[in-house]
Motif scaffolding. Structure first.
Motif, PDB file in Angstrom:
ATOM      1  N   ASP A  33      18.482  25.184  27.204  1.00 16.67           N
ATOM      2  CA  ASP A  33      19.608  25.458  28.116  1.00 16.67           C
ATOM      3  C   ASP A  33      20.860  24.701  27.689  1.00 16.67           C
ATOM      4  N   MET A  34      20.686  23.449  27.299  1.00 13.08           N
ATOM      5  CA  MET A  34      21.842  22.656  26.862  1.00 13.08           C
ATOM      6  C   MET A  34      22.454  23.244  25.594  1.00 13.08           C
ATOM      7  N   PHE A  36      22.303  26.385  24.655  1.00 17.13           N
ATOM      8  CA  PHE A  36      22.953  27.634  25.050  1.00 17.13           C
ATOM      9  C   PHE A  36      24.323  27.370  25.659  1.00 17.13           C
ATOM     10  N   ILE A  37      24.406  26.416  26.554  1.00 22.01           N
ATOM     11  CA  ILE A  37      25.682  26.099  27.213  1.00 22.01           C
ATOM     12  C   ILE A  37      26.700  25.592  26.201  1.00 22.01           C
ATOM     13  N   GLN A  38      26.281  24.666  25.351  1.00 21.69           N
ATOM     14  CA  GLN A  38      27.202  24.090  24.376  1.00 21.69           C
ATOM     15  C   GLN A  38      27.705  25.142  23.388  1.00 21.69           C
ATOM     16  N   SER A  40      27.811  28.367  23.850  1.00 24.78           N
ATOM     17  CA  SER A  40      28.632  29.319  24.595  1.00 24.78           C
ATOM     18  C   SER A  40      30.045  28.788  24.804  1.00 24.78           C
ATOM     19  N   LEU A  41      30.141  27.531  25.215  1.00 26.04           N
ATOM     20  CA  LEU A  41      31.454  26.938  25.474  1.00 26.04           C
ATOM     21  C   LEU A  41      32.287  26.792  24.205  1.00 26.04           C
ATOM     22  N   THR A  50      13.802  29.925  24.018  1.00 23.83           N
ATOM     23  CA  THR A  50      12.935  28.904  24.589  1.00 23.83           C
ATOM     24  C   THR A  50      11.520  29.294  24.182  1.00 23.83           C
ATOM     25  N   ARG A  62      18.028  34.257  24.843  1.00 26.09           N
ATOM     26  CA  ARG A  62      19.381  34.483  25.353  1.00 26.09           C
ATOM     27  C   ARG A  62      20.372  34.510  24.202  1.00 26.09           C
ATOM     28  N   THR A  64      24.568  34.115  23.300  1.00 24.40           N
ATOM     29  CA  THR A  64      25.826  33.598  23.836  1.00 24.40           C
ATOM     30  C   THR A  64      26.813  34.749  24.035  1.00 24.40           C
TER      31      THR A  64
END
Length: 94
Positions: A33-34, A36-38, A40-41, A50, A62, A64
Motif C-alpha cells: 500500500d505504501m 502504491f501511494i508513493q 501514485s503521488l 500484494t 493495482r 497507479t
C-alpha cells in the motif's frame, strides 16, 4: 531504489511517467500500500502486487493512475505483440 532511479531519469532529462514502467511485489499489504501511494503521488506508472514473489501467489493487483493516463496498458500489449512477431521472424530466418 525505484524512486532513486526515477530521480536519475529526471536529472538526465527523461520523464519517468513516459519512459519508466515499474512492477513491484511485496508480501506485506502495508508495504505494498505504501509503495502504491508513493508511486501514485510521484506519477510513476506501476503495477503493485500484494503477494509472494517466491510462489507467485497474488492476493491483490493495482495499477497507479498514471499507468492508465499514459496508456501503459496498450503499450504493454503492443510490446508483447512485437516480441511475439520477432520470435516468429527469428524462427523463420534460421
Amino acid at each position: 531504489m525505484v524512486l532513486a532511479y526515477a530521480q536519475c531519469m529526471l536529472e538526465a532529462g527523461l520523464n519517468p511517467s513516459e519512459h519508466l514502467y515499474v512492477n513491484c511485489i511485496d508480501i506485506d499489504p502495508i508495504a505494498a500500500d505504501m509503495a502504491f501511494i508513493q508511486l501514485s503521488l510521484l506519477g510513476i506508472p506501476a503495477e503493485v502486487i500484494t503477494g509472494n514473489a517466491l510462489t507467485l501467489k497474488c492476493s491483490r493487483v493495482r495499477y497507479t493512475p498514471v499507468y492508465y493516463i499514459n496508456g501503459w496498458e496498450q503499450r504493454r500489449a503492443l510490446r508483447q505483440k512485437v516480441d511475439a512477431m520477432k520470435e516468429v521472424m527469428a524462427r523463420l530466418v534460421v
